[in-house]
Structures are given as structure tokens and as C-alpha cells.
Design an enzyme around this catalytic site. Structure first.
Site, short mmCIF file in Angstrom:
data_model
loop_
_atom_site.label_atom_id
_atom_site.label_comp_id
_atom_site.label_asym_id
_atom_site.label_seq_id
_atom_site.Cartn_x
_atom_site.Cartn_y
_atom_site.Cartn_z
N THR A 377 25.46 65.25 33.62
CA THR A 377 25.79 65.38 32.45
C THR A 377 26.37 66.64 31.74
O THR A 377 26.23 67.72 32.35
CB THR A 377 24.75 65.06 31.51
OG1 THR A 377 23.91 63.93 31.94
CG2 THR A 377 24.56 64.88 30.04
N THR A 395 28.44 61.56 30.26
CA THR A 395 27.88 61.76 31.73
C THR A 395 28.14 60.73 32.69
O THR A 395 28.88 59.70 32.16
CB THR A 395 25.99 61.64 31.42
OG1 THR A 395 25.47 62.08 32.78
CG2 THR A 395 25.84 60.24 31.01
N SER A 448 19.01 56.52 26.93
CA SER A 448 19.68 57.83 27.30
C SER A 448 18.71 58.83 26.62
O SER A 448 17.88 58.72 25.74
CB SER A 448 21.00 58.14 26.77
OG SER A 448 21.34 59.16 27.00
N SER A 449 18.83 60.01 27.20
CA SER A 449 18.28 61.28 26.37
C SER A 449 19.37 62.27 25.95
O SER A 449 18.70 63.25 25.44
CB SER A 449 17.41 62.11 27.60
OG SER A 449 16.51 61.20 28.09
N GLY A 469 20.87 67.45 31.37
CA GLY A 469 19.72 67.74 32.08
C GLY A 469 18.80 66.75 32.05
O GLY A 469 17.63 66.64 31.99
N GLY A 470 19.30 65.35 31.85
CA GLY A 470 18.30 64.29 31.92
C GLY A 470 17.43 64.30 30.79
O GLY A 470 17.70 64.56 29.65
N1 GLY Z 1 22.03 60.05 32.38
C1 GLY Z 1 21.08 61.00 31.49
C2 GLY Z 1 21.01 60.41 30.16
O1 GLY Z 1 21.86 59.60 29.48
O2 GLY Z 1 20.01 60.72 29.51
#
Ligand code: GLY
Length: 564
Positions: A377, A395, A448-449, A469-470
Site C-alpha cells: 500500500t 494498493t 479495506s483499512s 500498512g494494512g
Molecule cells: N489491502 C489493505 C487494505 O486495503 O486495507
């Protein structure tokens, strides 16, 4: 000769106290961590992408022009996360006062189904959602870029040209990129049937040139034919051929029918600020509103920056927000999410009713996931001298997504399908769990985050912030805002000071290696399980002062701040 010069210069990271004249030379550039400027600023994960954006501003483009040029350049110079084969979100504030959120998150292909990653015994097969052609959602980035273009001013050809040139003529890679290509070499070879630009006979080293001719041609076709090239043209054909080769699920209809969606930005008050952030299908904005809402009654600033009391309160707030994420959140086009309840003051007060200062909470669920460290990301922030502010996070999910490169088209496909809950209660690559709300359905967007965020003060931009960072993203954004809004840290300290992370499950606090050990010991005494990890997020911000813009690129990567 040219390469040896660039290696030496790349090793030198400068902190510019004043906006300086910086030459754009893809083979000879340095990383600038902070820029203080009067007119406009761009901060992104790579110096060349930030410089491309800056040059667009200087040529009369607005923040949207610069954002598009930066985003396309990142797809070339930062292929681990910059992309045209992934998706993302934009939050923006227009000089005239309008706020915008654009959702170009990937969608599950029409042939996708709830149990597609389970074996005959019903066991989850995470490899399928991460490493194969089945791992990719329908990419949204090109649709997103053209949705952003509605707010731009310069011709599209001008915005995409720097990316085409960088792909065609190449650029010198940084030491971090060389290490990253080498670390992923085996996977690139294993997962691709033809040669890719990211593998060469010898190992990569800093200053080597990365040339991506196939990607240059794809960008050229997009320059000539627009978004329809990607979704219906020769590029679409190449994606479908790639899917045929790898037994993936994309169909011509999936691609032709993909659209980006304008949504209403989350917009809420925190202290003297209005916070704009991304709504569902990102959990980021809701989590941020919950966390800022939960700390509000506690006078955090009196506790002191990185005091055990402040850190414990923030851990407990993070725990509760992430528990709600797993239970309630999913794509609002498919499931009903009680957003207004989740962010209401009375609900948030109740959530904190069982918070005990000095004593660790307990996530009360036996299954724990593993948090994987990854530089996936990318976030970038752009401000112009007209009052426009743009925050974009985009991302491929994991670093280099599925690591599958579309043959002939030269771009990497995402592995975003892993962000769905592939089986209720089974953790994804970030250790996040979910339920039916985030189950796979044809055409649905995975939760998503990502948390691209803008703070307004008296209706004008005050802070543009976001991070990769997920699942750590909402916490990195939360802590950066709190560092400035509660503890009065400088822009640079707010970004670079050690961060910590709790996501409900696993029930552990992750701390960066430079987090104060004495505070970690106090947290252990309270009953917390403490785990150390190399880095949490890479937050790129622009802070608006009365007469200047302070742009900061996170110390944790090659992130670079430019301004004029
Ligand atoms: N792939 C990470 C997010 O979208 O949170």
C-alpha cells in the site's frame, strides 16, 4: 558512470529546511524528508513521484493534476504498491468548500463466490487468495484516476507523460528497492510464465536502472484511448489472456462494467477540527471516528506523549474499534452497516464503560491471527496554492500484490481478494478476521483499512494524512493526528516517533523497535502481551501553518517531500 554517481547520492538523505530547487534527474536524485514551502507540496513514497507531482503544480496544475501525475509515476517507480492493477481511495477538499470521496476499490469478479478459497473439507486455502490468478479483484485504479481527472485542469496527456518516460527510459532504483526486488525474486519467477522487468540475471543493487517497456506501452495506449483502453481495449484483452493462462476469473463483462464510485466522505468533529476521511468499503474513516470519539472525554493531552497512561488508553480504544470492524463492517452496497450507531457519542461512551486504567483489557476470543509485516500500500498527500487538498491511498494489497505481471502489459495484478473474510473467523494476511458482512460475493468490494484523511480548521485544510500498512493504517493515522492535536508534536515528530498497534485479535500490542522500553515494561505489568516489529506504517503528511506548508515523508521508507 552515471549509475555510480546516483548510488552515492541516493545514500545521502537530506532534510531541507527551505524549499530548494531540485533537479529532476531519474538517474541522480536524493531523498528529501521535509519541505517547508509557500505555494504547494507533494509527499509520496518515492522522490521521483513527488518531484513529478511538484513539477505539475509548478506548471499551473492544481492538486488533482499533481495527484494524478504522482499516482501514475508511483505505478512505475514504486511498483510494490503504486499501481494500475490495484485499487484505492481518494479524499479531497476543494477550494470552494466541497468535500469528495472517490472509491475505486477492486471488486470481486462475477464468477467469485463465498467459498471459493475453501477445500473439499471446508478448510481455508489462503495461498489461493494471495498467490494465484484467483487472488485478484477487478482493478479500479484507472477508473479512479479518470474519476479524479474530473477535478483536474491540465490535459491528461501531460499528466501521464512523466510516467511513460520513466517506464520507457528507466530510472535508478534505491537501495531499499534493490533489496525488495531481490527478496521477491523467487516469487516473481515462480508465478510468471514469461520474463518480468523485476528479475534480471544478476541480483539488483542500488543505482541499477529499472526499465519497463511493456508498462510504457500500456500507459501510452491509455494516454491515447483513455480508461476504455484498460477496461475494453487491448489492455483488457491482455488481462483476459493472462487470466486464461492462470485459470483466473476475470471476464470481459467484469472489466467493461467496472466503475469508480463517488461517496460521501466521513465528516465529523474532533476538537477544533473537521475530519474528512474514507467511508465504507474502507473501515478507515469509521475506525478513526470511533477512536477519536472514544479518547475525547479523557484529557489525553494531560497524560503526556508516550506516557504509559496515554498509550494504554489508546491501545484500549484501538482494541474496541477493531472488534467492531470484524463484527459489523463490509461493502455498504451489499450489506447493511449500522454506521451512525457505531460512531455515535453514546455508543462510544458505552464501549469504554469496561475500560480500567492501569489494567489490560482482554479480547475474550480464543482464535488469534498472525500479523505479517509488509510494506504494501502507498499513501500520498498533495496541496496546491488555491486551497485544494488531496489525500490518496492506493494498493495492490501485499507488496507487489499477487506478483503476477500481466504478460505483454507489464503491470502487476493485486491480491486484494484476501481482504475479504475467506472463511468466518479465519485471519487474513494482516491477522484481521471477519464474518458474513465481509464474505465474498460477485461484484462486492472487500473491506479495506485505508484511511486517507484531511483535517479542516475553520473550513480550510490543516492536515493531510494517510499511511500504508494494512490493518495498522487507521492506528498510524489516529496516532499521527493525536500526536499533533493532543500532544503538540512537530510535523516531523508526529510522523517519525515510535508507534504502537492493537487490532483486537491477536490480543497483543505491537510496538516499533524504538518505542521506549520503560513504557513497554509498564504495559507488561498492566497485563499486556507486547511484541516488537520493525515498522508501523509510513505516514506522509502535509501540515498547514499560517504562511507555510510543512510536508514530511516518513523516515521508515524512501518517502520524499517536495514543495515550492
Ligand atoms: N489491502 C489493505 C487494505 O486495503 O486495507
Amino acid at each position: 558512470m552515471r549509475q555510480s554517481i546516483s548510488i552515492a547520492i541516493l545514500l545521502f538523505c537530506s532534510i531541507a529546511l527551505k524549499a530548494q530547487e531540485r533537479n529532476f534527474d531519474p538517474f541522480n536524485y536524493s531523498i528529501q524528508k521535509q519541505s517547508i514551502s509557500a505555494h504547494g507540496a507533494v509527499v509520496s513514497a518515492h522522490p521521483l513521484a513527488s518531484m513529478v507531482g511538484l513539477s505539475i503544480l509548478q506548471q499551473g496544475g492544481n492538486a488533482f493534476d499533481a495527484a494524478i501525475a504522482t499516482q501514475l509515476a508511483l505505478a512505475v517507480v514504486f511498483p510494490g504498491a503504486g499501481n494500475i492493477g490495484g485499487g484505492g481511495f481518494m479524499v479531497a477538499h476543494l477550494a470552494g468548500g466541497k468535500n469528495i470521496a472517490i472509491d475505486y476499490r477492486e471488486k470481486a469478479p462475477y464468477l467469485a463466490s463465498r467459498d471459493m478459497y475453501l477445500d473439499s473439507l471446508g478448510n481455508a486455502q489462503p495461498r489461493l487468495s494471495l498467490e494465484t490468478h484467483l487472488a485478484s479483484g477487478i482493478p479500479g485504479s484507472i477508473a479512479g484516476i479518470f474519476a479524479e481527472f474530473k477535478y483536474a485542469r491540465l490535459p491528461f496527456q501531460k499528466l501521464i507523460q512523466p510516467a511513460i518516460d520513466l517506464a520507457k527510459n528507466g530510472f535508478a532504483i534505491t537501495a531499499a528497492q534493490a533489496a525488495s526486488f531481490n527478496a521477491n525474486r523467487k516469487d516473481f519467477i515462480k508465478r510468471n510464465s514469461s520474463a518480468t522487468a523485476f528479475v534480471k540475471p544478476a541480483l539488483w543493487k542500488a543505482g541499477d536502472t529499472l526499465i519497463q517497456p511493456a508498462l510504457a506501452n500500456t500507459l501510452l495506449r491509455i494516454r491515447e484511448n483513455g480508461a476504455s483502453e484498460f477496461y475494453q481495449g487491448e489492455t483488457a484483452k491482455m488481462m483476459l489472456e493472462e487470466m486464461n493462462r492462470g485459470k483466473g476469473l476475470f471476464s470481459a463483462a467484469d472489466l467493461a462494467q467496472y466503475t469508480a464510485t463517488e461517496r460521501t466522505a466521513m465528516n465529523f468533529k474532533y476538537k477544533k477540527f473537521h475530519v474528512l476521511s474514507m467511508p465504507l468499503p474502507s473501515s478507515g474513516g469509521i475506525l478513526l471516528q470511533q477512536m477519536l470519539g472514544m479518547i475525547e472525554p479523557y484529557h489525553l493531552s494531560d497524560m503526556g506523549f508516550q506516557s504509559a497512561a496515554a498509550v494504554q488508553l489508546m491501545i484500549e480504544v484501538e482494541r474496541r474499534a477493531f472488534a467492531d470492524r470484524a463484527e459489523f463492517l463490509g461493502d455498504p452496497d451489499f450489506v447493511k452497516v449500522p454506521v451512525s450507531t457505531l460512531v455515535s457519542k453514546s455508543y462510544l461512551k458505552k464501549r469504554m464503560a469496561d475500560y480500567t486504567p492501569g489494567k489490560a483489557g482482554n479480547s475474550l476470543v480464543t482464535r488469534a491471527g498472525n500479523v505479517k509485516e509488509s510494506e504494501e500500500t502507498t499513501h500520498f498527500s498533495v496541496a496546491d496554492n488555491e486551497g485544494n487538498a488531496v489525500a490518496i491511498t492506493t494498493t495492490l494489497n501485499d507488496s507487489y500484490g499477487s506478483k503476477i505481471v500481466v504478460t505483454g502489459a507489464g503491470f502487476i495484478l493485486n491480491n486484494e481478494m484476501d481482504d475479504f473474510s475467506i472463511k468466518a473467523g479465519v485471519p487474513n494476511m494482516y491477522g484481521a478476521i471477519g464474518n458474513e458482512m465481509n464474505a465474498i460475493q460477485a461484484g462486492k468490494r472487500m473491506l479495506s483499512s485505508m484511511t486517507p484523511t484531511i483535517l479542516l480548521k475553520k473550513g480550510k485544510p490543516f492536515l493531510i494524512v494517510g499511511s500504508p500498512g494494512g490493518t495498522t493504517i487507521p492506528n498510524s493515522v489516529f496516532q499521527t493526528i493525536v500526536n499533533i492535536g493532543e500532544f503538540g508534536l512537530s510535523a516531523s515528530d508526529a510522523v517519525n516517533q515510535a508507534k504502537f498497534h492493537h487490532q483486537w485479535l491477536p490480543d497483543s500490542v505491537f510496538i516499533e523497535r524504538d518505542f521506549p522500553q520503560a513504557i513497554a515494561e509498564q504495559l507488561k505489568t498492566m497485563g499486556y502481551s507486547i511484541k516488537s516489529r520493525s515498522s508501523i506504517g509510513r505516514t506522509d503528511i502535509i501540515l498547514f501553518k499560517k504562511k507555510s506548508l510543512i510536508a514530511v515523508g516518513d523516515k521508515r521508507g524512501d518517502d520524499d517531500a517536495e514543495g515550492y
